[in-house]
Design a protein around this motif. Sequence first.
Motif, PDB file in Angstrom:
ATOM      1  N   TYR A  17       0.837  -1.209   0.000  1.00  0.00           N
ATOM      2  CA  TYR A  17       0.000   0.000   0.000  1.00  0.00           C
ATOM      3  C   TYR A  17       0.872   1.260   0.000  1.00  0.00           C
ATOM      4  O   TYR A  17       0.614   2.200  -0.751  1.00  0.00           O
ATOM      5  CB  TYR A  17      -0.912  -0.006   1.231  1.00  0.00           C
ATOM      6  N   TYR A  21       1.029   4.128  -2.801  1.00  0.00           N
ATOM      7  CA  TYR A  21       0.754   5.540  -2.497  1.00  0.00           C
ATOM      8  C   TYR A  21       1.910   6.424  -2.950  1.00  0.00           C
ATOM      9  O   TYR A  21       1.696   7.544  -3.423  1.00  0.00           O
ATOM     10  CB  TYR A  21       0.511   5.717  -1.008  1.00  0.00           C
ATOM     11  N   ALA A  25       1.909  10.062  -4.893  1.00  0.00           N
ATOM     12  CA  ALA A  25       2.101  11.120  -3.903  1.00  0.00           C
ATOM     13  C   ALA A  25       2.544  12.421  -4.567  1.00  0.00           C
ATOM     14  O   ALA A  25       3.101  12.424  -5.667  1.00  0.00           O
ATOM     15  CB  ALA A  25       3.131  10.681  -2.860  1.00  0.00           C
ATOM     16  N   GLY A 102      -3.386   1.708  -2.589  1.00  0.00           N
ATOM     17  CA  GLY A 102      -2.465   2.821  -2.379  1.00  0.00           C
ATOM     18  C   GLY A 102      -2.365   3.723  -3.593  1.00  0.00           C
ATOM     19  O   GLY A 102      -2.221   4.946  -3.482  1.00  0.00           O
ATOM     20  N   ARG A 104      -4.787   4.350  -5.553  1.00  0.00           N
ATOM     21  CA  ARG A 104      -6.120   4.895  -5.838  1.00  0.00           C
ATOM     22  C   ARG A 104      -6.484   4.579  -7.295  1.00  0.00           C
ATOM     23  O   ARG A 104      -6.831   5.450  -8.079  1.00  0.00           O
ATOM     24  CB  ARG A 104      -6.173   6.403  -5.612  1.00  0.00           C
TER      25      ARG A 104
END
Length: 215
Positions: A17, A21, A25, A102, A104
């Motif tokens: 995850y 992410y 980010a 993570g 999305r």
Amino acid sequence: MLGMLIGAALASGATAYAIGYAFIAQPDSFFRSRMGALVLALLGVTFVFLPPQLMSMGSPYTVPGALAGPAVASAFAWPAGLNLEVYRFGWIALMIVGLLTGMRIWNVRQPGWRPGSFSLDASSASHVATLLPVVDSLDEALEALGRAKLTPKDAERLTPQLRTIGRRFGHRLPEQNSAAFKLVAEHVPPSVAAIVTGHILEGAARTQPTRGERR
């Protein structure tokens, strides 16, 4: 052994995850920094492949007692009733779900899904950046800025376009800098208006508003 296996699978999923992410980010996020990348690499090496290591140590197809004492063999004995293939499938599924969550992944078609050094190109700020050079009036430029829902960071990225607006339509601004700021603030938030007004005034070769004038 069962607790170790469950904990290892969860830690592997959580690490996946975090890696996912980091992929989406913001550029200034810790996960995109050199230290953040190092931490993620260490977590990946430690936890992503921990379940396979435990499976090899405690697999029912190995005989740990042949190499270690009875206590160690008992601690790493494969839990009764837990199928090895089921655990392997669960570990892989946790990693995939963690990684996609993570990232999305459900937002993949949306603009700005993966911010980065060129994140402006996929945002509403990018759209207004292409509009500003072709607007026909100051009002049209301010309306485009208002629709873009800019942040202060976006406004700074639009510096060249805003200065161009100042060169083209600076003569249409109110004579007082404070009045120019109020005009811009009718379309964008005050924190953004201060930046926008400053760059437009720079393009118009006028002094930027002072703090007192901005009020």
